[in-house]
Motif scaffolding. Structure first.
Motif, PDB file in Angstrom:
ATOM      1  N   ALA A   1      -9.543   2.904   2.172  1.00 47.75           N
ATOM      2  CA  ALA A   1      -8.447   3.970   1.037  1.00 47.75           C
ATOM      3  C   ALA A   1      -7.794   2.218   0.529  1.00 47.75           C
ATOM      4  CB  ALA A   1      -8.011   4.821   1.970  1.00 47.75           C
ATOM      5  N   ALA A   2      -7.318   1.642   1.364  1.00 47.89           N
ATOM      6  CA  ALA A   2      -6.124   0.540   1.076  1.00 47.89           C
ATOM      7  C   ALA A   2      -6.933  -0.385  -0.225  1.00 47.89           C
ATOM      8  CB  ALA A   2      -5.983  -0.222   2.110  1.00 47.89           C
TER       9      ALA A   2
ATOM     10  N   ILE B   1       0.950  -0.875  -0.228  1.00 45.94           N
ATOM     11  CA  ILE B   1      -0.249  -0.082  -0.235  1.00 45.94           C
ATOM     12  C   ILE B   1       0.696   1.837   0.162  1.00 45.94           C
ATOM     13  CG2 ILE B   1      -1.870   1.394   0.907  1.00 45.94           C
ATOM     14  CD1 ILE B   1      -2.725  -1.742   0.244  1.00 45.94           C
ATOM     15  N   ARG B   2       0.511   2.008  -0.765  1.00 44.62           N
ATOM     16  CA  ARG B   2       1.912   3.512  -0.732  1.00 44.62           C
ATOM     17  C   ARG B   2       0.683   4.605  -0.784  1.00 44.62           C
ATOM     18  NH1 ARG B   2       2.873   1.413  -7.480  1.00 44.62           N
ATOM     19  NH2 ARG B   2       3.886   0.023  -7.284  1.00 44.62           N
ATOM     20  N   SER B   3      -0.158   4.750  -0.670  1.00 42.67           N
ATOM     21  CA  SER B   3      -0.807   6.238  -0.628  1.00 42.67           C
ATOM     22  C   SER B   3      -1.771   5.927   0.899  1.00 42.67           C
ATOM     23  CB  SER B   3      -1.592   6.584  -2.341  1.00 42.67           C
ATOM     24  OG  SER B   3      -3.075   5.632  -1.727  1.00 42.67           O
ATOM     25  N   VAL B   4      -1.395   5.560   1.205  1.00 45.03           N
ATOM     26  CA  VAL B   4      -2.102   5.551   2.603  1.00 45.03           C
ATOM     27  C   VAL B   4      -1.693   5.115   3.377  1.00 45.03           C
ATOM     28  CG1 VAL B   4      -3.863   4.042   4.227  1.00 45.03           C
ATOM     29  CG2 VAL B   4      -4.374   3.854   1.378  1.00 45.03           C
TER      30      VAL B   4
ATOM     31  N   GLU C   1      -7.414   1.672  -3.058  1.00 48.13           N
ATOM     32  CA  GLU C   1      -5.799   1.476  -4.269  1.00 48.13           C
ATOM     33  C   GLU C   1      -5.855   0.551  -4.526  1.00 48.13           C
ATOM     34  OE1 GLU C   1      -1.000   1.639  -2.879  1.00 48.13           O
ATOM     35  OE2 GLU C   1      -2.560   2.447  -1.741  1.00 48.13           O
ATOM     36  N   VAL C   2      -5.646  -0.448  -4.117  1.00 47.41           N
ATOM     37  CA  VAL C   2      -5.352  -2.158  -4.535  1.00 47.41           C
ATOM     38  C   VAL C   2      -6.185  -2.534  -5.803  1.00 47.41           C
ATOM     39  CG1 VAL C   2      -4.331  -3.132  -2.607  1.00 47.41           C
ATOM     40  CG2 VAL C   2      -6.325  -3.876  -3.108  1.00 47.41           C
TER      41      VAL C   2
ATOM     42  N   VAL D   1     -13.847   3.516  -7.051  1.00 46.01           N
ATOM     43  CA  VAL D   1     -12.651   4.194  -7.849  1.00 46.01           C
ATOM     44  C   VAL D   1     -12.902   3.288  -9.256  1.00 46.01           C
ATOM     45  CG1 VAL D   1     -11.386   1.512  -7.317  1.00 46.01           C
ATOM     46  CG2 VAL D   1      -9.318   3.689  -7.596  1.00 46.01           C
TER      47      VAL D   1
ATOM     48  N   GLY E   1      -7.713  -0.260  -8.007  1.00 45.33           N
ATOM     49  CA  GLY E   1      -8.241   0.762  -8.833  1.00 45.33           C
ATOM     50  C   GLY E   1      -6.340   0.229 -10.005  1.00 45.33           C
ATOM     51  N   ARG E   2      -5.622   0.480  -8.452  1.00 42.46           N
ATOM     52  CA  ARG E   2      -3.998  -0.286  -9.541  1.00 42.46           C
ATOM     53  C   ARG E   2      -4.157  -1.480 -10.322  1.00 42.46           C
ATOM     54  NH1 ARG E   2       0.088  -0.420  -4.737  1.00 42.46           N
ATOM     55  NH2 ARG E   2       1.252  -2.142  -6.090  1.00 42.46           N
TER      56      ARG E   2
END
Length: 516
Positions: A411-412, A401-404, A415-416, A450, A418-419
């Motif tokens: 949010a996690a 996880i990069r953005s959380v 992120e995953v 997302v 969406g990626r």
């Protein structure tokens, strides 16, 4: 490593073989899939289990109707194959019996083997249940348990749990009546006996014989619930083959259960093309190479010529039975259940999920996401793929996880998810038929938002851990699917695999951090 994903979540026995095909271990399980997977997911095995895993080359299973039947089957398979890695009980005992001795004042007790004088009831699957039944029958009917009738009353007589024939407190005829009632209960006729005793109790009450009525009331209360505790092994004196089949999509899926004196010993599976008269043709070919047992149990009638052929091959009469009810019908149904799970289990799970979610097409490819962290540290995401109802491990993915920052599962997940699908969209790769996210309505909303943002349309659901509730878009409440229904169990299976994969990655990162 053995592909444990093919094992069903059902009771039964698992059979391990080495590279030469020899049976090296037989085990029982309430849940075959969980038990077999534990061999490969746990790390702290004892030395004997590690040696077993090192030589394990193949695995098979037989589904049973209950955990009690799995116990019986395990006992039979161990005695048949003598597996190297099972406990070597050279003085191995079988299941015990309840014994009523012969003579004017029969005693009741336990016998390890049936043989000799008197009557034997059983054998019983569970020693605990056998002892319970023995205790209730002994106390309810006041039967003696002493090996020799003593010359003076013992403690059981003073406690009122024995009718004390030693003290002359009961005559031979009255004791014989108690034995008759106990025999009826042990033969499984408790309901009939209770009905008769209830009439007798009412008669005593009408004639103001309240003490006798109370004694009968206590007897009735004790015996009414006994049938549920009398788990007795089926014990015919001859061997049987149970044969059934299922025809689907131009193929015949056939299974043979070999039953040795009432205990399921092994199964055999066959697949061949449908043709006219295939069942009788199969019987002739199979028993041309194998000696028929004394009885063959089939799902449908066959011609007289087939029965005559089996008798000729055996050299003595072979009974061909088509049961409509009873133990043999249960064995046919169990064989059919094994066919379904062996050949169609994965397809059935997919179709059940399609019906539960009202999807236009079966969800053959499913991707599931989970988040793992330890108080917000080493937060990772996992994605597992199931294809055709089975894990497709080559397409598993894991995410840092990069953005959380901190603890934010919503949010996690965003992120995953969406990626994953932004990359698939850019590469033009195929999307799955269904996406599952671990969590409740919040995680589902995060995933939907997302996907909408990157303009990707895929069916999405979420599953909440506590009550295993499944949420779908547009509905504030979980859909009405029970946690034990096939569709829910399939979703749980996928979610559990995603959870396992995420935890493994989380531990790996924490281990690296500690080493650094």
């Amino acid at each position: 490593m053995i592909d444990y994903s093919v094992f069903p979540e059902a009771p039964g026995c698992y059979i391990y073989r080495d590279a030469a095909g020899a049976v090296i271990y037989v085990g029982k399980a309430k849940n075959l899939k969980k038990r077999v997977s534990s061999y490969f997911q746990k790390q702290d095995h004892d030395p004997k289990t590690l040696r077993l895993i090192a030589v394990l080359a193949a695995a098979d299973y037989i589904v049973t109707a209950s955990e009690a039947e799995a116990l019986i089957l395990e006992n039979a398979l161990i005695k048949r194959h003598q597996p190297k890695y099972n406990i070597d009980l050279k003085d191995s005992k079988s299941y015990a019996y309840i014994h009523l001795s012969a003579g004017p004042y029969p005693r009741i007790g336990i016998a390890r083997k049936a043989g000799g004088g008197g009557e034997f009831f059983g054998p019983f699957v569970s020693a605990k249940e056998r002892d319970y039944v023995l205790s209730v029958v002994k106390k309810s009917f006041g039967l003696r348990s002493c090996r020799r009738i003593p010359k003076r009353p013992c403690l059981r007589s003073h406690l009122g749990t024995c009718s004390a024939p030693c003290a002359g407190a009961i005559g031979e005829a009255a004791y014989a009546e108690r034995v008759r009632r106990a025999r009826a209960v042990l033969k499984g006729q408790a309901k009939e006996l209770a009905a008769a005793l209830r009439e007798e109790m009412d008669e005593h009450a009408r004639n103001l014989r309240f003490e006798q009525a109370l004694e009968l009331r206590d007897e009735i209360a004790a015996i009414e619930h006994l049938p549920d505790r009398q788990q007795i092994v089926r014990r015919p004196e001859h061997n049987e083959d149970i044969i059934t089949y299922m025809a689907k999509d131009g193929n015949v899926y056939l299974m043979i259960f070999s039953v040795v004196k009432g205990t399921l010993a092994e199964k055999q599976e066959f697949v061949f093309e449908v043709s006219d008269g295939f069942f009788e043709e199969f019987l002739v070919q199979y028993y041309g190479e194998h000696e028929p047992p004394k009885e063959v149990v089939l799902p449908e009638e066959v011609g007289e010529a087939v029965a005559e052929y089996l008798t000729e091959r055996r050299g003595s009469r072979v009974a061909v039975t088509v049961p409509q009810r009873g133990d043999k019908k249960k064995l046919l149904d169990l064989a059919a259940k094994n066919i379904e799970l062996t050949f169609f289990g994965d397809r059935m799970k997919i179709e059940a999920l399609q019906r539960a979610l009202h999807l236009p097409e079966p969800p053959d490819v499913i991707e599931c996401f989970d988040i793992s962290h330890l108080s917000g540290t080493a937060m990772v995401g996992s994605m597992v793929m199931f294809r055709g109802g089975k894990p497709d491990r080559r397409n598993y993915r894991r995410f840092r996880i990069r953005s959380v920052e901190g603890v934010d599962d919503f949010a996690a997940i965003a992120e995953v998810v969406g990626r994953r699908y932004k990359r698939l969209k850019e590469e033009g790769g195929p999307y799955p038929d269904l996406v599952i996210v671990d969590g409740g309505k919040g995680q589902l909303s995060a995933a939907l938002d997302v996907l909408k943002e990157i303009d990707v349309r895929i069916p999405v659901i979420s599953i909440a851990k506590r009550e295993e509730e499944i949420y779908v878009p547009g509905f504030p409440h979980p859909i009405p699917v029970g946690r034990d229904e096939k569709a829910s169990l399939f979703v749980q299976e996928i979610r559990n695999e995603a959870h396992r994969f995420a935890i493994t990655y989380n531990r790996l990162l924490r281990g690296k951090a500690m080493t650094a």
